[in-house]
Design an enzyme around this catalytic site. Sequence first.
Site, PDB file in Angstrom:
ATOM      1  CE  LYS A 164      -2.005   0.125   3.556  1.00 56.41           C
ATOM      2  NZ  LYS A 164      -3.950   0.261   4.855  1.00 56.41           N
ATOM      3  CB  CYS A 215      -0.084  12.964  -7.567  1.00 53.48           C
ATOM      4  SG  CYS A 215      -0.718  12.020  -9.158  1.00 53.48           S
ATOM      5  CB  CYS A 230      -3.837  11.161 -12.166  1.00 55.33           C
ATOM      6  SG  CYS A 230      -2.822  11.464 -12.379  1.00 55.33           S
ATOM      7  CB  CYS A 264       0.093  17.418  -8.765  1.00 57.08           C
ATOM      8  SG  CYS A 264      -0.854  17.779 -10.700  1.00 57.08           S
ATOM      9  CG  HIS A 308      -3.695  16.190 -13.242  1.00 57.29           C
ATOM     10  ND1 HIS A 308      -2.966  16.758 -12.844  1.00 57.29           N
ATOM     11  CD2 HIS A 308      -5.018  17.363 -13.872  1.00 57.29           C
ATOM     12  CE1 HIS A 308      -2.928  18.044 -12.697  1.00 57.29           C
ATOM     13  NE2 HIS A 308      -4.803  18.244 -13.054  1.00 57.29           N
TER      14      HIS A 308
HETATM   15 FE1  FES Z   1      -1.592  13.857 -10.697  1.00 52.35          FE
HETATM   16 FE2  FES Z   1      -2.194  16.119 -10.931  1.00 52.35          FE
HETATM   17  S1  FES Z   1      -2.923  14.993 -10.344  1.00 52.35           S
HETATM   18  S2  FES Z   1      -0.401  14.802 -11.721  1.00 52.35           S
END
Ligand code: FES
Length: 74
Positions: free
Chosen positions: A23, A40, A42, A51, A55
């Site tokens: 995890k 981030c 994503c 981030c 995304h």
């Molecule tokens: Fe993953 Fe922006 S939320 S790069």
Amino acid sequence: YFLGQKVSTPHRQNTTIKLASDKVVDTFKTEGIDGKAVYCRCWKSAKFPYCDGAHNKYNKETGDNLGPLIISKE
Ligand code: FES
């Protein structure tokens, strides 16, 4: 089917980050946040857990609507 919508086959979201771990967990102390921190959600960022804008490309390619968690000091 879930709520009347066809659900695609489950698959991995994370294909790059800490794959040897059961995890992926990151912990931050709020004192370490200077003004604003963007995290981030994503799993595509090269700077994970931060981030880096990846995304946007992912959303464009997939039609998804993923985006970061932004934490700011009041
Ligand atoms: Fe993953 Fe922006 S939320 S790069």
